[in-house]
Scaffold this active site. Structure first.
Site, PDB file in Angstrom:
ATOM      1  N   THR A  96       0.860  -1.179   0.000  1.00  0.00           N
ATOM      2  CA  THR A  96       0.000   0.000   0.000  1.00  0.00           C
ATOM      3  C   THR A  96       0.898   1.231   0.000  1.00  0.00           C
ATOM      4  O   THR A  96       1.508   1.577   1.010  1.00  0.00           O
ATOM      5  CB  THR A  96      -0.920   0.017   1.228  1.00  0.00           C
ATOM      6  OG1 THR A  96      -1.683  -1.188   1.242  1.00  0.00           O
ATOM      7  CG2 THR A  96      -1.865   1.205   1.181  1.00  0.00           C
ATOM      8  N   LYS A 172      -7.164   1.028  -2.980  1.00  0.00           N
ATOM      9  CA  LYS A 172      -6.733   0.471  -1.697  1.00  0.00           C
ATOM     10  C   LYS A 172      -6.735   1.542  -0.615  1.00  0.00           C
ATOM     11  O   LYS A 172      -7.104   1.276   0.542  1.00  0.00           O
ATOM     12  CB  LYS A 172      -5.339  -0.138  -1.838  1.00  0.00           C
ATOM     13  CG  LYS A 172      -4.752  -0.706  -0.545  1.00  0.00           C
ATOM     14  CD  LYS A 172      -5.546  -1.878  -0.004  1.00  0.00           C
ATOM     15  CE  LYS A 172      -5.050  -2.343   1.373  1.00  0.00           C
ATOM     16  NZ  LYS A 172      -3.691  -2.887   1.342  1.00  0.00           N
ATOM     17  N   LYS A 240       0.062   4.604   8.654  1.00  0.00           N
ATOM     18  CA  LYS A 240       0.663   4.980   7.366  1.00  0.00           C
ATOM     19  C   LYS A 240      -0.387   5.077   6.275  1.00  0.00           C
ATOM     20  O   LYS A 240      -0.451   6.072   5.527  1.00  0.00           O
ATOM     21  CB  LYS A 240       1.721   3.956   6.964  1.00  0.00           C
ATOM     22  CG  LYS A 240       2.238   4.077   5.525  1.00  0.00           C
ATOM     23  CD  LYS A 240       3.166   2.962   5.152  1.00  0.00           C
ATOM     24  CE  LYS A 240       2.474   1.628   4.941  1.00  0.00           C
ATOM     25  NZ  LYS A 240       1.729   1.561   3.647  1.00  0.00           N
TER      26      LYS A 240
END
Length: 292
Positions: A96, A172, A240
């Site tokens: 990701t 995502k 994150k």
């Protein structure tokens, strides 16, 4: 059957390696952790000294490391995979990372004659192992058709979300922002339940059959209540990912107040030392904080 290299055999990468081995593919691996390499080797994978060695002779390469810096290093660094990949090979970019990083990496791979498949994944290590994780794939239609067999071996929940690398990363990040909101809300609600004298397990059972149910809330909170010591996804990862999603929203001029709140909660948990804890620990941290 294909020869598949995997760079990064952590929770998701190892699950994919075992899945592909079960289906008869030859699997070559590299990880910075010798213990993870040993687990893959014991299952039948071959271990190689660096990413270039893994790539040499592989039909396709799966990159399953943590972030954009690691992805760039294992692909384009001094011993990067691009040095070993043959023209016509494919690289699945599974971490990701920011869409712009995906686009830049795809452009670099294209110069080497390599197909870049933007393929972030979701679902956790159990679903990576049994092939039921979600893959959000973005690549040209011809590339998708060429590699659809391998992609389907990895995932029974395969979504071709775009024809240009970067669309998978955007999908995502949207998903993970909602995952962060759902997990933060579920953990907060169960901490409240405990605080007001309810039994957390009984309350979770009600939630799972009612309007408050979410997949990530149920999965994580069951693990938290069982005091499961395994680390499936660190708190730092959702911190994150939600930060990347907020940056994406800001660039698009879209306000995401619930996303900001969830990101702030995960960032605070990291600042309090939970970075490497499983993200199911958010419930215990919130419950303890509420009792202070």
């Amino acid at each position: 059957m294909a020869v598949v290299g995997i760079i990064g055999v952590g929770n998701m990468g190892l699950g994919m390696a075992l899945r592909l081995l079960d289906l008869g593919h030859a699997v070559r691996v590299r990880d910075i952790d010798p213990e993870r390499e040993g687990l893959a080797q014991a299952a039948g994978a071959t271990v190689h000294v660096d990413a270039a060695a893994v790539a040499r002779g592989s039909d396709a390469l799966i990159v399953a490391v943590v972030d954009a810096a690691q992805t760039g290093q294992v692909l384009l660094g001094d011993t990067g995979a691009v040095q070993g990949l043959a023209s016509g090979a494919a690289v699945l970019l599974c971490p990701t990372i920011a869409p712009q990083d995906v686009e830049d990496l795809a452009a670099a791979l294209a110069q080497a004659g390599v197909d870049a498949i933007d393929a972030p994944m979701s679902g956790g290590p159990v679903r990576a192992r049994d092939g039921s994780m979600s893959l959000m794939v973005a690549c040209a239609d011809a590339v998708y058709q060429r590699w659809q067999g391998l992609l389907a071996d990895l995932s029974s929940r395969l979504f071709h979300v775009g024809t240009q690398p970067g669309a998978g990363a955007r999908t995502k990040l949207v998903n993970n922002l909602l995952a962060a909101v759902n997990l933060a809300g579920a953990a907060e609600a169960l901490a409240l339940a405990q605080r007001i004298g309810l039994d957390p397990a009984a309350t979770l059972a009600v939630i799972e059959q009612s309007s408050g149910q979410s997949w990530i809330g149920s999965e994580r909170l069951h693990r938290a209540l069982a005091a499961d010591p395994a680390v499936g996804a660190q708190v730092a990862l959702l911190a994150k990912d939600s930060t990347l999603a907020l940056d994406l929203a800001q660039r698009a001029g879209v306000d995401v107040p619930m996303g900001r709140a969830a990101q702030g909660l995960f960032a605070e948990a990291c600042a309090q030392g939970l970075q490497r804890h499983d993200d199911s620990a958010l419930w215990r941290w919130l419950a303890d904080r509420g009792s202070g």
